[in-house]
Structures are given as C-alpha cells and as structure tokens.
Design a protein around this motif. Sequence first.
Motif, PDB file in Angstrom:
ATOM      1  N   ILE A   8      33.284  22.349  54.332  1.00 36.47           N
ATOM      2  CA  ILE A   8      32.740  22.384  56.048  1.00 36.47           C
ATOM      3  C   ILE A   8      33.653  22.160  56.848  1.00 36.47           C
ATOM      4  O   ILE A   8      33.414  22.538  57.971  1.00 36.47           O
ATOM      5  CB  ILE A   8      32.368  20.784  55.682  1.00 36.47           C
ATOM      6  CG1 ILE A   8      31.074  20.042  54.834  1.00 36.47           C
ATOM      7  CG2 ILE A   8      31.441  20.341  57.122  1.00 36.47           C
ATOM      8  CD1 ILE A   8      29.939  21.280  54.854  1.00 36.47           C
ATOM      9  N   GLY A   9      34.951  21.883  56.957  1.00 35.19           N
ATOM     10  CA  GLY A   9      35.558  21.352  58.215  1.00 35.19           C
ATOM     11  C   GLY A   9      36.783  20.774  57.333  1.00 35.19           C
ATOM     12  O   GLY A   9      37.064  20.239  56.535  1.00 35.19           O
ATOM     13  N   SER A  36      43.003  25.788  67.384  1.00 33.58           N
ATOM     14  CA  SER A  36      41.768  24.995  67.263  1.00 33.58           C
ATOM     15  C   SER A  36      41.112  25.683  65.817  1.00 33.58           C
ATOM     16  O   SER A  36      41.643  26.390  65.056  1.00 33.58           O
ATOM     17  CB  SER A  36      41.056  25.963  68.612  1.00 33.58           C
ATOM     18  OG  SER A  36      40.166  26.571  67.716  1.00 33.58           O
ATOM     19  N   GLY A  37      40.197  24.565  65.521  1.00 38.39           N
ATOM     20  CA  GLY A  37      39.068  25.288  64.534  1.00 38.39           C
ATOM     21  C   GLY A  37      40.490  24.307  64.026  1.00 38.39           C
ATOM     22  O   GLY A  37      40.007  23.258  63.730  1.00 38.39           O
ATOM     23  N   ASN A  38      40.017  24.581  61.804  1.00 40.39           N
ATOM     24  CA  ASN A  38      39.890  24.182  61.147  1.00 40.39           C
ATOM     25  C   ASN A  38      42.153  24.307  60.671  1.00 40.39           C
ATOM     26  O   ASN A  38      42.302  22.814  60.529  1.00 40.39           O
ATOM     27  CB  ASN A  38      40.127  25.286  59.916  1.00 40.39           C
ATOM     28  CG  ASN A  38      38.653  24.315  59.771  1.00 40.39           C
ATOM     29  OD1 ASN A  38      38.056  23.570  60.235  1.00 40.39           O
ATOM     30  ND2 ASN A  38      37.948  25.519  58.782  1.00 40.39           N
ATOM     31  N   PRO A  51      27.424  16.702  62.309  1.00 44.78           N
ATOM     32  CA  PRO A  51      27.021  18.306  62.390  1.00 44.78           C
ATOM     33  C   PRO A  51      27.424  18.789  64.340  1.00 44.78           C
ATOM     34  O   PRO A  51      27.375  17.625  64.867  1.00 44.78           O
ATOM     35  CB  PRO A  51      25.679  18.620  62.085  1.00 44.78           C
ATOM     36  CG  PRO A  51      25.231  17.232  61.296  1.00 44.78           C
ATOM     37  CD  PRO A  51      26.032  16.390  61.533  1.00 44.78           C
ATOM     38  N   GLY A  52      28.229  19.161  64.376  1.00 44.30           N
ATOM     39  CA  GLY A  52      29.261  20.183  65.696  1.00 44.30           C
ATOM     40  C   GLY A  52      29.754  19.943  65.356  1.00 44.30           C
ATOM     41  O   GLY A  52      30.888  20.515  66.937  1.00 44.30           O
ATOM     42  N   ILE A  53      30.849  18.528  64.935  1.00 39.79           N
ATOM     43  CA  ILE A  53      31.410  18.086  65.362  1.00 39.79           C
ATOM     44  C   ILE A  53      33.288  19.151  65.211  1.00 39.79           C
ATOM     45  O   ILE A  53      34.431  18.606  65.838  1.00 39.79           O
ATOM     46  CB  ILE A  53      32.220  16.706  65.027  1.00 39.79           C
ATOM     47  CG1 ILE A  53      33.278  15.801  66.370  1.00 39.79           C
ATOM     48  CG2 ILE A  53      32.815  16.499  63.762  1.00 39.79           C
ATOM     49  CD1 ILE A  53      32.954  15.861  67.126  1.00 39.79           C
ATOM     50  N   THR A  54      33.101  20.440  64.630  1.00 42.79           N
ATOM     51  CA  THR A  54      34.004  20.813  64.452  1.00 42.79           C
ATOM     52  C   THR A  54      34.275  22.518  64.951  1.00 42.79           C
ATOM     53  O   THR A  54      34.670  22.840  65.545  1.00 42.79           O
ATOM     54  CB  THR A  54      33.727  21.528  62.634  1.00 42.79           C
ATOM     55  OG1 THR A  54      32.737  21.942  61.852  1.00 42.79           O
ATOM     56  CG2 THR A  54      34.592  20.442  61.450  1.00 42.79           C
ATOM     57  N   ILE A  55      32.835  22.842  64.996  1.00 42.22           N
ATOM     58  CA  ILE A  55      32.828  24.199  65.807  1.00 42.22           C
ATOM     59  C   ILE A  55      32.648  23.998  67.187  1.00 42.22           C
ATOM     60  O   ILE A  55      32.968  24.019  68.124  1.00 42.22           O
ATOM     61  CB  ILE A  55      31.193  24.831  65.642  1.00 42.22           C
ATOM     62  CG1 ILE A  55      31.371  24.897  64.152  1.00 42.22           C
ATOM     63  CG2 ILE A  55      30.461  25.800  66.515  1.00 42.22           C
ATOM     64  CD1 ILE A  55      29.719  26.029  63.614  1.00 42.22           C
ATOM     65  N   GLY A  56      32.076  22.694  68.121  1.00 43.09           N
ATOM     66  CA  GLY A  56      32.368  21.784  69.068  1.00 43.09           C
ATOM     67  C   GLY A  56      33.553  22.191  70.077  1.00 43.09           C
ATOM     68  O   GLY A  56      33.902  23.070  70.533  1.00 43.09           O
TER      69      GLY A  56
END
Length: 83
Positions: A8-9, A36-38, A51-56
């Motif tokens: 997931i992240g 940024s990101g992971n 959901p969304g709290i990683t890609i956003g």
Amino acid sequence: MRLYPGDIGAATGLVINEWAQITRADGSAIAGLYASGNEANSIMGGTYPGPGITIGPAITFAYRAVRHALGAAQARRAASSGG
Ligand SMILES: Cc1cc2nc3c(=O)[nH]c(=O)nc-3n(C[C@H](O)[C@H](O)[C@H](O)COP(=O)(O)OP(=O)(O)OC[C@H]3O[C@@H](n4cnc5c(N)ncnc54)[C@H](O)[C@@H]3O)c2cc1C
C-alpha cells in the motif's frame, strides 16, 4: 541497511518541508534534494486515515518540488546573466 517490505504505502520516511526539500535533523533544507511519495515522511504522522492519503500528497509534493527546483534554476540563471 535494514529493509522492511510492505504494501500500500509508507508512513515514515525522509522528513521534508513545504517545498518537498529533504531536511536535516535541525530542520534546515538540503539544497537540491527533494522527496515525495513513499520516500517522504507521511503528512499524516504515521497513520493511514484512508485511500488517497498516499497518492494525493505524493503528487502534490512532487509538483511543489518541481516548482521549487525551477525557481532555484531561474534564480541561478538570472544571477549568472547579471540580472
Ligand atoms: C494494491 C494497492 C492499492 C493502492 N491503492 C491506493 C489508493 O486507492 N489510493 C492511494 O492514494 N494510494 C494507493 N496505494 C498506494 C500508492 O499506490 C503508493 O503510495 C504510491 O504509488 C507511491 O508512489 P511513489 O512514487 O512514492 O512510489 P512507486 O509508485 O512505488 O514508484 C517508485 C518507482 O521507482 C522505481 N524504482 C525502484 N527502484 C528503482 C531503481 N533502483 N532505479 C530506478 N527506478 C527504481 C519503481 O519501479 C517505481 O516505478 C495503493 C497501493 C497498492 C499496492
């Protein structure tokens, strides 16, 4: 270095400032180094609200990093051309 595979992240990572610049332990930014990101520490402080709290944030901070890097490059160009 220990590696911890996960799915997931990631919730922890390199600490960044508002321009996605990686910061030192004293909070000062390392010039020219962004994350940024992971790879970056989650703005959620280690929690996963949904959901969304990683890609956003990944997209948002990548965008801000590019804006910051472009600004720094333009400032260097202006300084070297005398204006
Ligand atoms: C099944 C699943 C469902 C998910 N659902 C959601 C969701 O609904 N909403 C959400 O916000 N997030 C979701 N996520 C999380 C989200 O996909 C990740 O947090 C996000 O993709 C992380 O982006 P990233 O760019 O940091 O890393 P990544 O997308 O992992 O990108 C890293 C890239 O670096 C490349 N790379 C690695 N090592 C090297 C190397 N040595 N040299 C060159 N390239 C290299 C990899 O091939 C990869 O392309 C989900 C994740 C999974 C697995």
